[in-house]
Design an enzyme around this catalytic site. Structure first.
Site, mmCIF file in Angstrom:
data_model
loop_
_atom_site.group_PDB
_atom_site.id
_atom_site.type_symbol
_atom_site.label_atom_id
_atom_site.label_comp_id
_atom_site.label_asym_id
_atom_site.label_seq_id
_atom_site.Cartn_x
_atom_site.Cartn_y
_atom_site.Cartn_z
ATOM 1 N N LYS A 13 0.825 -1.216 0.000
ATOM 2 C CA LYS A 13 0.000 0.000 0.000
ATOM 3 C C LYS A 13 0.858 1.264 0.000
ATOM 4 C CE LYS A 13 -2.208 -0.930 3.873
ATOM 5 N NZ LYS A 13 -1.507 -2.156 4.307
ATOM 6 N N ARG A 88 -9.232 1.064 9.324
ATOM 7 C CA ARG A 88 -8.819 -0.304 9.642
ATOM 8 C C ARG A 88 -9.894 -1.047 10.428
ATOM 9 N NH1 ARG A 88 -2.871 0.623 9.401
ATOM 10 N NH2 ARG A 88 -1.752 -1.304 9.795
ATOM 11 N N ARG A 139 11.647 -0.325 11.300
ATOM 12 C CA ARG A 139 10.422 -0.301 12.105
ATOM 13 C C ARG A 139 10.458 -1.410 13.139
ATOM 14 N NH1 ARG A 139 5.164 0.235 8.340
ATOM 15 N NH2 ARG A 139 4.345 -0.819 10.186
ATOM 16 N N ARG A 150 0.035 -8.485 13.801
ATOM 17 C CA ARG A 150 -0.548 -7.479 12.895
ATOM 18 C C ARG A 150 -1.496 -8.140 11.885
ATOM 19 N NH1 ARG A 150 4.686 -4.895 10.620
ATOM 20 N NH2 ARG A 150 3.318 -3.544 9.415
HETATM 21 P P1 AMP Z 1 1.133 0.697 9.291
HETATM 22 O O1 AMP Z 1 2.299 1.604 9.049
HETATM 23 O O2 AMP Z 1 -0.082 1.084 8.503
HETATM 24 O O3 AMP Z 1 1.489 -0.754 9.136
HETATM 25 O O4 AMP Z 1 0.723 0.900 10.822
HETATM 26 C C1 AMP Z 1 1.618 0.605 11.877
HETATM 27 C C2 AMP Z 1 0.863 0.509 13.190
HETATM 28 O O5 AMP Z 1 0.236 1.771 13.484
HETATM 29 C C3 AMP Z 1 -0.285 -0.491 13.210
HETATM 30 O O6 AMP Z 1 0.152 -1.812 13.491
HETATM 31 C C4 AMP Z 1 -1.152 0.076 14.330
HETATM 32 O O7 AMP Z 1 -0.602 -0.177 15.611
HETATM 33 C C5 AMP Z 1 -1.036 1.578 14.071
HETATM 34 N N1 AMP Z 1 -2.065 2.052 13.117
HETATM 35 C C6 AMP Z 1 -1.847 2.588 11.879
HETATM 36 N N2 AMP Z 1 -3.007 2.925 11.297
HETATM 37 C C7 AMP Z 1 -3.986 2.584 12.177
HETATM 38 C C8 AMP Z 1 -5.399 2.648 12.150
HETATM 39 N N3 AMP Z 1 -6.062 3.141 11.089
HETATM 40 N N4 AMP Z 1 -6.077 2.205 13.240
HETATM 41 C C9 AMP Z 1 -5.447 1.718 14.327
HETATM 42 N N5 AMP Z 1 -4.111 1.604 14.409
HETATM 43 C C10 AMP Z 1 -3.370 2.034 13.348
#
Ligand code: AMP
Length: 192
Positions: A13, A88, A139, A150
């Site tokens: 994404k 999400r 990360r 996740r």
């Molecule tokens: P990502 O970079 O999108 O993989 O997000 C990393 C982490 O941020 C996720 O595993 C969640 O802990 C948090 N996170 C990101 N976007 C959301 C969302 N829309 N709702 C809840 N937690 C989020």
């Protein structure tokens, strides 16, 4: 152009969002990036989110909805945006629907990345290795143990967004396992 990219972690994404930014002159709104920035800056939100993110769980709906509604108001989002990692949960999707309606904004498409989940761990491990090799920060949640969590969160809470947007006639599905350029082209065709 207002878009949502939907798919599990590691589906590509973020990579495709960056290309859409260049192609359409819109902004990428990645809640993951915004939360990581809040953690790095040590803000109140960052302090609340850190442990949850490190454990691979989802940050509360209230926090992320608040972040997105503020961000959508910024002048650079006027031209359009691509949401990457938001919504999400169904609650987030419903909140977004209300938010956009209140601003008379229309969503153009929701693009779902269909992927082979068994291949995603390898992608995450590669992403961490590439970041390390490029001297970028790795990360904390890009490791196989947290990744499993996740993916569980995705299946339990986020997968329900596929039928949610399909019922609204907004969903377009693409093959997220294809090479990056092919995925970009599929998205371009879907949006034209
Ligand atoms: P990502 O970079 O999108 O993989 O997000 C990393 C982490 O941020 C996720 O595993 C969640 O802990 C948090 N996170 C990101 N976007 C959301 C969302 N829309 N709702 C809840 N937690 C989020």
């Amino acid at each position: 152009m207002r878009l949502i990219l939907l798919g599990p972690p590691g589906a590509g994404k973020g990579t495709q969002a960056q290309r859409l930014v260049e192609r359409y002159g819109i902004v990428q709104l990645s809640t993951g990036d915004m939360l990581r920035a809040a953690v790095a800056a040590g803000t109140e939100i960052g302090k609340k989110a850190k442990a949850v993110m490190d454990a691979g769980q989802l940050v509360s709906d209230d926090i992320v909805i608040g972040i997105v509604s503020d961000r959508i108001e910024e002048p650079d989002a006027k031209n359009g945006f691509v949401l990457d990692g938001f919504p999400r949960t169904i609650a987030q999707a419903e909140a977004l629907e209300k938010l956009l309606a209140s601003k008379s904004m229309k969503l153009d498409a929701v693009i779902e990345f269909q992927v082979d989940e068994t291949k995603l761990v390898d992608r995450i491990v590669r992403r961490a290795e590439e970041a390390k090799a490029a001297g970028q920060p790795v990360r904390k949640d890009d490791n196989p143990e947290v990744f499993v969590k996740r993916l569980e969160e995705f299946r339990a809470l986020t997968a329900a967004l596929t039928p949610f947007y399909r019922e609204r006639g907004q969903l377009t599905s693409i093959d997220g396992m294809a090479p990056i350029d092919v995925v970009s082209e599929e998205i371009r065709k879907a949006l034209s």
